[in-house]
Design a protein around this motif. Structure first.
Motif, PDB file in Angstrom:
ATOM      1  N   HIS A 100      -4.700 -53.745 -58.436  1.00 20.30           N
ATOM      2  CA  HIS A 100      -5.305 -54.745 -59.327  1.00 20.30           C
ATOM      3  C   HIS A 100      -5.796 -55.921 -58.486  1.00 20.30           C
ATOM      4  CE1 HIS A 100      -4.024 -52.964 -63.180  1.00 20.30           C
ATOM      5  NE2 HIS A 100      -2.965 -52.579 -62.516  1.00 20.30           N
ATOM      6  N   ILE A 101      -7.089 -56.164 -58.529  1.00 24.01           N
ATOM      7  CA  ILE A 101      -7.668 -57.257 -57.754  1.00 24.01           C
ATOM      8  C   ILE A 101      -8.120 -58.369 -58.698  1.00 24.01           C
ATOM      9  CG2 ILE A 101      -8.407 -55.831 -55.818  1.00 24.01           C
ATOM     10  CD1 ILE A 101     -11.189 -55.721 -57.067  1.00 24.01           C
ATOM     11  N   PRO A 102      -8.179 -59.598 -58.194  1.00 24.10           N
ATOM     12  CA  PRO A 102      -8.685 -60.683 -59.048  1.00 24.10           C
ATOM     13  C   PRO A 102     -10.113 -60.383 -59.505  1.00 24.10           C
ATOM     14  CG  PRO A 102      -7.700 -61.556 -57.028  1.00 24.10           C
ATOM     15  CD  PRO A 102      -7.809 -60.069 -56.851  1.00 24.10           C
ATOM     16  N   SER A 103     -10.431 -60.851 -60.706  1.00 19.39           N
ATOM     17  CA  SER A 103     -11.745 -60.574 -61.284  1.00 19.39           C
ATOM     18  C   SER A 103     -12.359 -61.869 -61.800  1.00 19.39           C
ATOM     19  CB  SER A 103     -11.600 -59.569 -62.433  1.00 19.39           C
ATOM     20  OG  SER A 103     -12.842 -59.285 -63.033  1.00 19.39           O
ATOM     21  N   ARG A 104     -13.662 -62.002 -61.637  1.00 16.29           N
ATOM     22  CA  ARG A 104     -14.359 -63.164 -62.181  1.00 16.29           C
ATOM     23  C   ARG A 104     -14.377 -63.089 -63.710  1.00 16.29           C
ATOM     24  NH1 ARG A 104     -17.832 -61.542 -58.058  1.00 16.29           N
ATOM     25  NH2 ARG A 104     -19.379 -60.750 -59.536  1.00 16.29           N
ATOM     26  N   LEU A 105     -14.341 -64.226 -64.338  1.00 21.70           N
ATOM     27  CA  LEU A 105     -14.398 -64.266 -65.795  1.00 21.70           C
ATOM     28  C   LEU A 105     -15.788 -63.910 -66.280  1.00 21.70           C
ATOM     29  CD1 LEU A 105     -12.390 -67.546 -66.539  1.00 21.70           C
ATOM     30  CD2 LEU A 105     -11.538 -65.207 -66.286  1.00 21.70           C
ATOM     31  N   ASN A 106     -15.859 -63.328 -67.483  1.00 27.44           N
ATOM     32  CA  ASN A 106     -17.168 -63.038 -68.054  1.00 27.44           C
ATOM     33  C   ASN A 106     -17.764 -64.336 -68.621  1.00 27.44           C
ATOM     34  OD1 ASN A 106     -16.240 -63.479 -70.751  1.00 27.44           O
ATOM     35  ND2 ASN A 106     -15.519 -61.354 -70.884  1.00 27.44           N
ATOM     36  N   PRO A 107     -19.036 -64.339 -69.013  1.00 26.41           N
ATOM     37  CA  PRO A 107     -19.664 -65.600 -69.461  1.00 26.41           C
ATOM     38  C   PRO A 107     -18.925 -66.296 -70.593  1.00 26.41           C
ATOM     39  CG  PRO A 107     -21.351 -63.959 -69.026  1.00 26.41           C
ATOM     40  CD  PRO A 107     -20.028 -63.249 -68.898  1.00 26.41           C
ATOM     41  N   GLU A 108     -18.466 -65.543 -71.589  1.00 24.33           N
ATOM     42  CA  GLU A 108     -17.752 -66.172 -72.702  1.00 24.33           C
ATOM     43  C   GLU A 108     -16.458 -66.806 -72.217  1.00 24.33           C
ATOM     44  OE1 GLU A 108     -15.693 -65.163 -77.023  1.00 24.33           O
ATOM     45  OE2 GLU A 108     -15.918 -63.614 -75.504  1.00 24.33           O
ATOM     46  N   GLN A 109     -15.729 -66.109 -71.352  1.00 28.25           N
ATOM     47  CA  GLN A 109     -14.477 -66.658 -70.836  1.00 28.25           C
ATOM     48  C   GLN A 109     -14.723 -67.907 -69.995  1.00 28.25           C
ATOM     49  OE1 GLN A 109     -13.165 -63.110 -68.871  1.00 28.25           O
ATOM     50  NE2 GLN A 109     -11.950 -62.396 -70.608  1.00 28.25           N
ATOM     51  N   ARG A 110     -15.803 -67.912 -69.238  1.00 26.65           N
ATOM     52  CA  ARG A 110     -16.120 -69.098 -68.440  1.00 26.65           C
ATOM     53  C   ARG A 110     -16.424 -70.295 -69.358  1.00 26.65           C
ATOM     54  NH1 ARG A 110     -18.933 -65.300 -65.180  1.00 26.65           N
ATOM     55  NH2 ARG A 110     -20.970 -65.957 -65.973  1.00 26.65           N
ATOM     56  N   GLU A 111     -17.115 -70.041 -70.458  1.00 31.31           N
ATOM     57  CA  GLU A 111     -17.409 -71.123 -71.405  1.00 31.31           C
ATOM     58  C   GLU A 111     -16.123 -71.669 -72.030  1.00 31.31           C
ATOM     59  OE1 GLU A 111     -20.170 -69.819 -74.333  1.00 31.31           O
ATOM     60  OE2 GLU A 111     -21.770 -69.384 -72.886  1.00 31.31           O
ATOM     61  N   LEU A 112     -15.208 -70.788 -72.384  1.00 26.85           N
ATOM     62  CA  LEU A 112     -13.943 -71.228 -72.963  1.00 26.85           C
ATOM     63  C   LEU A 112     -13.129 -72.027 -71.945  1.00 26.85           C
ATOM     64  CD1 LEU A 112     -12.958 -68.000 -74.936  1.00 26.85           C
ATOM     65  CD2 LEU A 112     -13.674 -70.177 -75.924  1.00 26.85           C
ATOM     66  N   GLN A 113     -13.132 -71.559 -70.707  1.00 28.69           N
ATOM     67  CA  GLN A 113     -12.399 -72.264 -69.659  1.00 28.69           C
ATOM     68  C   GLN A 113     -12.996 -73.648 -69.408  1.00 28.69           C
ATOM     69  OE1 GLN A 113     -12.558 -70.916 -65.435  1.00 28.69           O
ATOM     70  NE2 GLN A 113     -10.349 -70.602 -65.681  1.00 28.69           N
ATOM     71  N   ALA A 114     -14.317 -73.718 -69.373  1.00 30.00           N
ATOM     72  CA  ALA A 114     -14.982 -75.010 -69.153  1.00 30.00           C
ATOM     73  C   ALA A 114     -14.703 -75.961 -70.306  1.00 30.00           C
ATOM     74  CB  ALA A 114     -16.481 -74.799 -68.980  1.00 30.00           C
ATOM     75  N   ALA A 115     -14.732 -75.444 -71.540  1.00 34.13           N
ATOM     76  CA  ALA A 115     -14.447 -76.289 -72.699  1.00 34.13           C
ATOM     77  C   ALA A 115     -13.016 -76.808 -72.649  1.00 34.13           C
ATOM     78  CB  ALA A 115     -14.676 -75.497 -73.989  1.00 34.13           C
ATOM     79  N   ALA A 116     -12.096 -75.949 -72.218  1.00 33.22           N
ATOM     80  CA  ALA A 116     -10.705 -76.374 -72.111  1.00 33.22           C
ATOM     81  C   ALA A 116     -10.560 -77.525 -71.123  1.00 33.22           C
ATOM     82  CB  ALA A 116      -9.828 -75.195 -71.691  1.00 33.22           C
ATOM     83  N   GLN A 117     -11.255 -77.436 -70.012  1.00 34.76           N
ATOM     84  CA  GLN A 117     -11.188 -78.502 -69.007  1.00 34.76           C
ATOM     85  C   GLN A 117     -11.789 -79.807 -69.538  1.00 34.76           C
ATOM     86  OE1 GLN A 117     -13.230 -76.556 -65.799  1.00 34.76           O
ATOM     87  NE2 GLN A 117     -11.415 -75.440 -65.109  1.00 34.76           N
ATOM     88  N   GLN A 118     -12.846 -79.688 -70.299  1.00 31.03           N
ATOM     89  CA  GLN A 118     -13.511 -80.884 -70.836  1.00 31.03           C
ATOM     90  C   GLN A 118     -12.709 -81.545 -71.943  1.00 31.03           C
ATOM     91  OE1 GLN A 118     -17.241 -79.277 -72.129  1.00 31.03           O
ATOM     92  NE2 GLN A 118     -17.928 -78.757 -70.062  1.00 31.03           N
ATOM     93  N   LEU A 119     -12.027 -80.735 -72.763  1.00 32.94           N
ATOM     94  CA  LEU A 119     -11.388 -81.258 -73.971  1.00 32.94           C
ATOM     95  C   LEU A 119      -9.877 -81.395 -73.850  1.00 32.94           C
ATOM     96  CD1 LEU A 119     -13.407 -79.132 -76.568  1.00 32.94           C
ATOM     97  CD2 LEU A 119     -13.831 -81.502 -75.871  1.00 32.94           C
TER      98      LEU A 119
END
Length: 657
Positions: free
Chosen positions: A198-217
């Protein structure tokens, strides 16, 4: 092979697959040194030397996923009798040490290792052959097996373990490989095995948006991860938490946030003997969501890994061989699924007749007619499914009919006036499914699923190494069947379904509903989720957990090593052609069998570079499943120990170079 040659090899990844390669290298080395072998020490020739470098930031044996120190609440998805690190094929060189997990378990109960912890001894004391071990205990088995192997390393073989990451692998001008380590050190070796797991994986676009929103809010967003890596303490007690995904990782999340926080499941004394949950007060309110709206179905209570009352009649290994002998490259939907579909129908209705005699008035006539309708008539233009429907219309009432697609989507097209109504429907599903699991081989639904489980083992052999057409791999096998069969046949122990029902009744868990949509309410500063099938306001929470494993896609990897190999053109993703002739990037590496060697960007194959495990997901299907121990009286499908044979082929090739 020249026995005077000094051989150096590096294994990158020291979890079960990397350890399997190490074990096979030691077995082959010992075989070469055995008295009477041509070129062995015994016949007077000089012995070869073999040096093995093993690279992994996690301890060798358990690797990342199976760490012995993780929570004992995380269970394996298979019972004690199932897994093994050691091959049992007499055609392969004998292992120097080790056994199946089941034999190791029995030995520890009789004569425990002094190094076992109190927790390990306590688990072993009550663990039976049909019980589900903790992942921590399986990790202890892997480490113990490796220790036994290291105590029996043949003369002339040396091993260095490097508890760090490999950052790059490059070809040298002299045909050797240079492996750069995160410590700054470098290894020079004649061959490299990529057992990356199991290798680390980049987040998909929706997950990146959720992560960014979490950081902002100021919200908490936990992306897909190995459950043992998650800091569960950051999820606050008494507050809602949205959990996306209701597969196996969901149950890890569920138990960690309930039992892991001091809650208790207790059996009531009533006739139904159902579980109740006693909260500790430290639990969050878990709001679970998945595409189906329900979790995976639970495993049936069986004496072995495969139901003994189910024998495949149509999708057999002999049928697969007939395709190959006729020069036919089968399609999944057209050739293979119709055979397995027949097996599922026969398993269901033959079990129905056996376990519920009153369900079909004239069972003998029914089974004879069903068998005739299911028989693959090579020159018939009739639709066999219509023929089966005609037989069922005569003999079986609607209440006893099998709705195979409906098994995987029990809430499909149902609407609910409220989340409370939908929660009640999920609890009803969970209890019914657990009841069926307890019936085991007497339940027709579970035996239809058991046929799919048998068939999955045959399919793994049928589809490996280009065994089916690209378009049917993309549209059929991976397009719909994989998620369908996993939801039915890859579920948790039935105890988990009973626990989830108890948590829902206690108000600790609720459900969003099928086909959920996720988003962020920026004004309220919350994550939200809603289902088009459930009326009412969206569920809202300031914390969201992705209860999903990191994506196993080579193209989305977040591994410095794999990315370097892709950037340098030493490896490439496999592309498959759809029915329309469009190339689609598949999940795994492009490889040349056997043993598996990656295909470079220019189409060449680099000698001495090998791949084992999850990154073979475009050449093999079901690469995440461990090797099966042989079970007396059970079927020995060729796919059961495929990973161990792959490791053996790699070891043999390394020693031949």
């Amino acid at each position: 092979m020249e026995k005077t040659q000094s051989i150096r090899t590096a294994i990158i990844g020291a979890g079960p697959r990397g350890t399997s390669v190490l074990e096979r290298l030691l077995a082959h080395a010992a075989d070469l040194l055995t008295a009477g072998n041509p070129g062995s020490v015994a016949d007077g020739s000089a012995p070869f030397t073999l040096h093995i470098d093993v690279v992994d930031p996690y301890p060798a044996g358990p690797g990342h996923v199976w760490q012995p120190g993780q929570s004992r609440l995380f269970l394996m998805n298979t019972q004690s009798f199932y897994p093994t690190l050691i091959p049992e094929d007499p055609a392969l060189p004998a292992a120097l040490a080790g056994s199946t997990f089941e034999r190791w378990r029995q030995r520890q109960q009789q004569d425990p290792l002094p190094s076992l912890t109190d927790e390990e001894r306590a688990e072993l004391a009550v663990l039976g052959t049909n019980d589900f071990p903790s992942r921590a205990l399986y990790g202890r088995y892997l480490r113990s097996t490796l220790d036994d192997l290291l105590a029996r390393v043949p003369d002339g073989v040396t091993i260095d373990f490097h508890e760090t990451s490999a950052l790059s692998v490059r070809n040298g001008a002299d045909g050797m490989f240079d492996v750069e380590l995160a410590t700054g050190a470098a290894l020079r070796t004649g061959s490299v095995v990529l057992a990356l797991g199991h290798i680390p994986s980049r987040l998909n676009p929706e997950q990146r948006e959720l992560q960014a929103a979490a950081q902002q809010l100021g919200l908490t967003y936990l992306p897909p991860a190995v459950p043992a890596d998650v800091d569960w303490a950051q999820i606050p007690a008494g507050e809602p938490v949205l959990v996306r995904g209701m597969g196996l990782n969901f149950f890890d999340t569920m138990v960690q946030l309930t039992e892991g926080r001091g809650g208790k499941f207790v059996e009531t004394g009533g006739l139904d003997g159902r579980l109740e949950y006693e909260p500790s007060g430290q639990e969050p309110l878990i709001i679970a969501a998945s595409r189906r709206g329900t979790p995976y179905r639970a495993k049936a209570a069986l004496a072995g890994y495969y139901a003994s009352s189910v024998t495949l009649r149509y999708l057999t290994e002999a049928a697969v061989e007939r395709f190959a002998a006729a020069g036919i490259r089968p399609g999944f939907d057209h050739d293979l699924w119709p055979l397995l579909h027949r097996d599922a129908l026969w398993a269901y209705y033959s079990t129905l007749v056996r376990s519920q005699p009153g369900a079909v008035p004239d069972s003998a006539a029914f089974l004879a007619a069903l068998e005739e309708a299911l028989h693959p008539h090579a020159h018939s233009a009739a639709n066999w499914e219509d023929a089966v429907e005609s037989v069922l219309a005569v003999h079986v009432g609607p209440r006893h009919r099998l709705d195979l697609p409906g098994l995987a989507a029990p809430l499909a097209e149902r609407t609910f006036a409220s989340r409370a109504d939908q929660d009640a429907a999920v609890v009803e599903f969970l209890l019914d499914d657990a009841r069926r699991s307890a019936l085991g081989e007497e339940d027709p639904v579970k035996m239809a699923i058991a046929a799919l489980h048998h068939g999955r083992a045959v399919l793994k052999t049928a589809v490996a190494d280009g065994g089916i057409t690209d378009e049917s791999w993309v549209a059929g096998l991976r397009g719909w069947f994989e998620s369908f069969v996993e939801g039915l046949a890859s579920g948790p122990p039935a105890l988990r379904s009973e626990q989830l029902a108890a948590l829902a009744r206690a108000g600790v868990v609720s459900f969003v509903g099928p086909d959920p949509k996720f988003g962020v309410d920026r004004r309220a500063r919350t994550f939200i989720a809603s289902s088009p099938w459930v009326a009412g306001q969206p569920a809202a929470a300031r914390t969201m957990v992705e209860a999903l494993a990191p994506g196993n896609r080579v193209s989305a990897n977040d591994s410095p090593l794999l990315q370097q190999l892709l950037d340098d053109g030493m490896v490439r993703s496999r592309h498959m052609m759809t029915a329309e002739g469009a190339p689609v990037q598949s999940t795994g590496l492009d490889v040349e069998p056997h043993p598996y060697r990656p295909v470079a960007a220019n189409g060449s194959v680099t000698e001495g570079l090998y791949v084992l495990g999850l990154q073979l997901s475009s050449a093999q299907w079901g690469t995440a499943i461990a090797a099966e121990a042989y079970q007396p009286g059970g079927p020995a499908y060729r796919s059961g120990q495929r990973t161990l044979r792959d490791a053996d082929e790699i070891a043999a090739a390394i020693l031949r170079r």
